[in-house]
Design an enzyme around this catalytic site. Structure first.
Site, mmCIF file in Angstrom:
data_model
loop_
_atom_site.group_PDB
_atom_site.id
_atom_site.type_symbol
_atom_site.label_atom_id
_atom_site.label_comp_id
_atom_site.label_asym_id
_atom_site.label_seq_id
_atom_site.Cartn_x
_atom_site.Cartn_y
_atom_site.Cartn_z
ATOM 1 N N HIS A 82 0.850 -1.188 0.000
ATOM 2 C CA HIS A 82 0.000 0.000 0.000
ATOM 3 C C HIS A 82 0.887 1.240 0.000
ATOM 4 O O HIS A 82 2.039 1.198 0.448
ATOM 5 C CB HIS A 82 -0.907 -0.007 1.231
ATOM 6 N N GLU A 84 1.023 3.888 1.812
ATOM 7 C CA GLU A 84 1.568 4.309 3.107
ATOM 8 C C GLU A 84 2.756 3.431 3.511
ATOM 9 O O GLU A 84 3.770 3.924 4.009
ATOM 10 C CB GLU A 84 0.489 4.229 4.196
ATOM 11 N N CYS A 117 -5.926 1.817 5.740
ATOM 12 C CA CYS A 117 -6.572 0.555 6.101
ATOM 13 C C CYS A 117 -6.020 0.083 7.445
ATOM 14 O O CYS A 117 -5.145 0.721 8.035
ATOM 15 C CB CYS A 117 -6.314 -0.492 5.018
ATOM 16 N N CYS A 120 -2.219 -0.398 7.384
ATOM 17 C CA CYS A 120 -1.457 0.853 7.310
ATOM 18 C C CYS A 120 -1.547 1.659 8.602
ATOM 19 O O CYS A 120 -0.584 2.330 8.976
ATOM 20 C CB CYS A 120 -1.915 1.680 6.110
HETATM 21 ZN ZN LIG Z 1 -3.311 0.184 3.600
#
Ligand SMILES: [Zn+2]
Length: 192
Positions: A82, A84, A117, A120
């Site tokens: 992801h 991040e 999410c 993250c």
């Molecule tokens: Zn994430």
């Protein structure tokens, strides 16, 4: 002879990201920081290099850019890439420390084009950043079919109690527009 488990996995950004980063530019305001995260998210969509998410890490005192990340789940072949996480890993690599807490140049801020999410948010906690800026909301992402996992208001409270300030809904309209563009272009929804 058994299988070789000396595995490695490389985390990086697509080549084009370099063209959008400039060490001589500073990003003093929260909006400046978020705008870069959104620009990266938009370009990732338009160039077909990943999902509609971008993030970047900055020095709080100077607004200097430390690292950036765009979603690389499909490109890198791992559901953990992801934006991040990519930005945080590259920031750690850049400062040469497993945490950004107490490192010269700090404290640091992470800007993410969307509410993080569950994974993250955990990564934010271990990253050592002192501030988290979010653009589009969890609802904006889930409306597209992206699953944000077990994230609760209490998750944000926990971050705050651990010294991470959180600002949400920053330039949300611009961030939402990137999500819409991704949907309109028929980009894949790649929940693990
Ligand atoms: Zn994430």
């Amino acid at each position: 002879m058994g299988p070789d488990f000396r595995q490695t996995m490389e985390v990086n950004n697509p080549e084009w990201v370099q063209d959008f980063l400039d060490a001589s530019i500073s990003y003093p305001s929260d909006q400046d920081k978020m705008r870069l995260a959104i620009v990266l998210a938009r370009e990732n969509v338009m160039r077909g290099t990943g999902g509609p998410f971008g993030a970047a890490v900055f020095e709080e005192s100077t607004g200097a850019l430390v690292s950036a990340g765009v979603n690389g789940v499909v490109r890198l072949g791992t559901g953990t890439a992801h934006a991040e996480v990519v930005a945080i890993m590259l920031a750690h690599g850049t400062v040469g420390c497993h945490t950004l807490r107490g490192v010269p140049g700090g404290p640091f801020t992470l800007a993410s084009s969307c509410d993080p999410c569950a994974m993250c948010l955990g990564a934010v906690l271990w990253s050592g950043v002192s501030r988290l800026l979010c653009g589009a909301s969890r609802d904006d992402a889930s409306a597209l079919g992206f699953d944000e996992g077990p994230v609760f208001e209490a998750s944000y409270d926990y971050l705050k109690s651990r010294g991470v300030a959180v600002v949400r809904g920053l330039l949300r309209g611009e961030a939402q527009e990137v999500l819409r563009r991704y949907r309109d272009l028929g980009g894949p929804i790649y929940n693990g």
